[in-house]
Every structure is written in structure tokens, then in C-alpha cells.
Design a protein around this motif. Structure first.
Motif, mmCIF file in Angstrom:
data_model
loop_
_atom_site.group_PDB
_atom_site.id
_atom_site.type_symbol
_atom_site.label_atom_id
_atom_site.label_comp_id
_atom_site.label_asym_id
_atom_site.label_seq_id
_atom_site.Cartn_x
_atom_site.Cartn_y
_atom_site.Cartn_z
ATOM 1 N N LYS A 19 0.821 -1.226 0.000
ATOM 2 C CA LYS A 19 0.000 0.000 0.000
ATOM 3 C C LYS A 19 0.847 1.265 0.000
ATOM 4 N N THR A 20 1.997 1.218 0.661
ATOM 5 C CA THR A 20 2.809 2.431 0.796
ATOM 6 C C THR A 20 4.073 2.401 -0.058
ATOM 7 N N TYR A 21 4.478 1.219 -0.516
ATOM 8 C CA TYR A 21 5.726 1.011 -1.262
ATOM 9 C C TYR A 21 6.959 1.264 -0.393
ATOM 10 N N ASN A 22 6.772 1.490 0.891
ATOM 11 C CA ASN A 22 7.850 1.682 1.848
ATOM 12 C C ASN A 22 8.090 0.387 2.610
ATOM 13 N N LEU A 23 9.129 0.370 3.438
ATOM 14 C CA LEU A 23 9.424 -0.802 4.242
ATOM 15 C C LEU A 23 8.206 -1.257 5.041
ATOM 16 N N ASN A 24 8.005 -2.550 5.088
ATOM 17 C CA ASN A 24 6.916 -3.136 5.871
ATOM 18 C C ASN A 24 7.521 -3.664 7.170
ATOM 19 N N SER A 25 7.455 -2.859 8.210
ATOM 20 C CA SER A 25 8.128 -3.209 9.465
ATOM 21 C C SER A 25 7.577 -4.490 10.085
ATOM 22 N N SER A 26 6.310 -4.809 9.813
ATOM 23 C CA SER A 26 5.718 -6.013 10.403
ATOM 24 C C SER A 26 6.329 -7.287 9.836
ATOM 25 N N LYS A 27 7.011 -7.175 8.702
ATOM 26 C CA LYS A 27 7.603 -8.344 8.054
ATOM 27 C C LYS A 27 9.111 -8.446 8.299
ATOM 28 N N ILE A 28 9.660 -7.504 9.057
ATOM 29 C CA ILE A 28 11.110 -7.473 9.261
ATOM 30 C C ILE A 28 11.497 -8.239 10.518
ATOM 31 N N LYS A 29 12.454 -9.113 10.373
ATOM 32 C CA LYS A 29 13.016 -9.837 11.509
ATOM 33 C C LYS A 29 14.432 -9.325 11.747
ATOM 34 N N LEU A 30 14.653 -8.741 12.909
ATOM 35 C CA LEU A 30 15.959 -8.182 13.234
ATOM 36 C C LEU A 30 16.851 -9.271 13.817
ATOM 37 N N THR A 31 17.948 -9.551 13.140
ATOM 38 C CA THR A 31 18.903 -10.558 13.615
ATOM 39 C C THR A 31 20.164 -9.858 14.107
ATOM 40 N N SER A 32 21.025 -10.621 14.723
ATOM 41 C CA SER A 32 22.273 -10.065 15.261
ATOM 42 C C SER A 32 23.220 -9.609 14.158
ATOM 43 N N LYS A 33 23.016 -10.096 12.936
ATOM 44 C CA LYS A 33 23.888 -9.722 11.823
ATOM 45 C C LYS A 33 23.513 -8.368 11.222
ATOM 46 N N ILE A 34 22.278 -7.929 11.462
ATOM 47 C CA ILE A 34 21.811 -6.675 10.870
ATOM 48 C C ILE A 34 22.327 -5.513 11.719
ATOM 49 N N LYS A 35 23.115 -4.657 11.090
ATOM 50 C CA LYS A 35 23.727 -3.541 11.803
ATOM 51 C C LYS A 35 23.192 -2.186 11.358
#
Length: 364
Positions: free
Chosen positions: A111-127
Motif C-alpha cells: 500500500k505504501t511502497y515503503n518498508l513493511n516493518s511487520s515483516k522485518i526480523k531483526l537478527t544479530s547480523k543486521i547492523k
């Protein structure tokens, strides 16, 4: 013909000021790191509401330098993962890989073409997260980014299309740790050539980024890091200062045009852009399964449209290692989007003509 964007008309409004300013710069003989650049940086920082603005050569360099500066400061190291939307323009991803960081492509909100935060999984590798305000819309999940900050993950905004947009009164470019702007001629704030800027409230980041952009030098002939040459020149800074004064008025006109499109195209099979005060409509984008047919029809009717963008980054030859990845939402977006004419110079009559032509397409 209703052009997609008439840059001659956009810039003609400022011709007298441009000419006088150009003559002054030629007469004073100072073309690099002069008063016009310093003044533009100060005025841009005040407009964004942040402490620092650093002029650079273009928008890609702005992102490249931010990431490089964080590596120099020890906040990032080569091999770290950076989240980035899969449907962005390839420049966002180029900035990541050029710094030997690893892009982690994620699907956007359809709907927004922006990041979908509900689908993001934050792992220890993501900085870090490279948040792209695509098409000029700020879609900012405050609770999500509170969690991001608590994990000491950097948030870098790609504001190439969103200057003047805001979230709850906070300007894009002042929401994350740092931001990169493009002033490519067709942007809402466009130079008469390539230009860009970095904004931040981080003193160390600003100082390091400024040095990197100037051959890695804080003092002439003393090079502390392996930098690059990416400097905003006096002439472009002067032109941007002039145009910055009219930016809010121009963005308001873009919002008015978006409302006309939405009001008049409601009821057609098109999926329309959302109307939001957080949107400055660098692009007014529709979606339709008949994208190519509609584009051809409108061309015959005298309406120029563009496709932003026909091929997603993960399908480009430049990123062969991602060619087999599947991002169905992203691929659907790139297969169906069409950008309609929108600029401060378009009249209501122009936009209504476009709407009528689209309605005729669906009546045939």
C-alpha cells in the motif's frame, strides 16, 4: 503534449536570479567550498531541523559516504548486513555493496511502497537499516524504530525523493541517524546538474563524512583516511538556495495535483497513490495490470508517462547473485506501476485532461 516534467518551465521561474547569481560567482572567482556552499548547508540544515548538512556531488555519493563514515567510526564493519527495500532504485543497494556491506532485501508494504516493518526480523547480523522514502512518502513506524534504536542498529534515510515530507512534524532527513539527499534536476528540489547532501545530528559522523568527501582531508594536503572527491560546487549550491525558498509551495502544489488525480480517478480499475500530508509526491504512481497498454494509449492521447522502475534490482545483471531470489510483491510492483505527470507547473486542466484520457482507455 502534456509532458511528464517540463524542467524548462520549472527553472524558468528563477532565470533572473540564476543569471545574477551565476555572474556574481564568476566575478568573485570562488567555485569550490565557498560561501554559497556554506550558506546552502546552513539553510538546508535549518529547513530539515538538524545540526549538520554536508553538500556532496550527488545522492548516491551521499549514501556511500554515510556508510563509509560509519565504517571509519567503527559503527559498521565490512560484511555487516544492511536491510533495504527490494523495490528501491538500484542506487540504494549500490551504496551498500560498494562499501563491502551485505544488502538484505525485504519486501515493501504493497500500500505504501515503503518498508513493511511487520515483516522485518531483526537478527544479530543486521547492523543498519536503509529506509527509503520511495516516491516522496514518509511511512515511519515509530514503535518499530524505537526497538531498532534499542538494539543499536543504525537507521539511515534515503531521502532522494522525499525532501519536504515529514512524520508528525519531523522532516525526512531528521528521523534516523543520518540521511542522504539527491538534487538531481528532476527532484522536488533539483539542481541544474548533479548535486546531493548528507544530513545528521551526529557530530562525529558529520566531521568524518565531510573529510571523506574531500579526499579524506580535514586540513589541506593532510589526508587522514582514503577519501574521495565528492563536493557540491558553488554554482549548484547557489541555484539550490534560490529554489529551496519555493520548495514548500511547490510540494503543496504536488499534493493538490495528487488530490485531483484521486478524486477523478476513483472508480476506475486503477490502484491509486494514497493521499497523505506526509507525502510530497515526487512521483504520483498508479498500478494496473494493463500498464503497458495504458502507457501506449496515453502517449497517443498526448500524455507522457514514465515507469519507475521497470526492472527490480534483484533482477538486474549487476546483481546476478540475487537473480534467483523471489520477491513477489516487489516484482508485482515493478510490473504494474506507472508514473503520471506531476509537477508544480501542471495546471488543473492538464491533470483533468490526463484523467479524462485514462477514463477513455477503460471505456474502449
Amino acid at each position: 503534449m502534456i509532458s511528464f516534467l517540463d524542467l524548462n518551465a520549472v527553472n524558468k521561474r528563477f532565470q533572473k536570479e540564476f543569471t545574477l547569481t551565476f555572474q556574481n560567482i564568476v566575478n568573485n572567482g570562488y567555485f569550490i567550498h565557498g560561501e554559497e556552499v556554506r550558506s546552502f548547508e546552513q539553510e538546508l540544515a535549518e529547513y530539515i531541523g538538524c545540526k549538520h548538512a554536508i553538500g556532496v556531488a550527488n545522492g548516491l555519493d551521499a549514501l556511500r559516504i554515510i556508510l563509509r563514515a560509519y565504517i571509519e567510526l567503527g559503527r559498521l564493519q565490512k560484511g555487516d548486513e544492511v536491510l533495504v527495500p527490494a523495490n528501491t532504485y538500484i542506487a540504494s543497494i549500490l551504496a551498500i555493496t560498494e562499501n563491502d556491506l551485505v544488502p538484505v532485501l525485504v519486501e515493501p508494504d504493497i500500500k505504501t511502497y515503503n518498508l513493511n516493518s511487520s515483516k522485518i526480523k531483526l537478527t544479530s547480523k543486521i547492523k543498519a537499516i536503509l529506509h527509503v522514502h520511495l516516491y516522496g512518502l514518509v511511512s515511519w513506524d515509530t514503535n518499530f524504530y524505537k526497538d531498532v534504536h534499542s538494539k543499536d542498529i543504525l537507521v539511515i534515510e534515503d531521502c532522494a525523493q522525499s525532501i519536504g515530507a515529514n512524520h508528525n512534524g519531523i522532516m525526512s532527513g531528521n528521523l534516523g541517524h543520518a540521511a542522504g539527499f539527491s538534487f538531481y534536476p528532476g527532484k522536488n528540489l533539483g539542481a541544474l546538474g548533479d548535486a546531493g547532501a548528507i544530513t545528521t545530528n551526529d557530530d562525529a559522523l558529520a566531521d568524518t563524512a565531510r573529510a571523506i568527501s574531500n579526499y579524506g582531508s580535514r586540513k589541506k594536503y593532510i589526508n587522514e583516511v582514503k577519501g574521495i572527491n565528492s563536493r557540491l560546487d558553488e554554482i549548484q549550491a547557489a541555484f539550490l538556495r534560490i529554489k529551496l525558498r519555493k520548495l514548500d509551495e511547490d510540494n503543496k502544489r504536488r499534493q493538490e495535483i495528487a488530490r485531483i488525480y484521486n478524486e477523478n480517478l476513483m472508480g476506475t480499475p486503477l490502484i491509486l497513490s494514497s493521499v497523505s500530508e506526509s507525502h510530497v509526491y515526487h512521483l504520483y504512481v498508479i498500478r494496473t495490470e494493463k500498464r503497458d497498454e495504458l502507457k501506449d494509449f496515453l502517449q497517443l492521447e498526448g500524455v507522457q508517462t514514465l515507469i519507475h522502475y521497470p526492472i527490480p534490482p534483484h533482477k538486474q545483471s549487476a546483481y546476478k547473485e540475487y537473480n534467483e531470489f523471489s520477491f513477489p510483491i516487489t516484482e508485482n510492483i515493478h510490473d504494474t506501476v506507472l508514473s503520471l505527470p506531476i509537477s508544480p507547473m501542471h495546471s488543473d486542466q492538464d491533470i483533468l485532461f490526463v484523467c479524462d484520457a485514462i477514463k477513455r482507455f477503460y471505456q474502449t
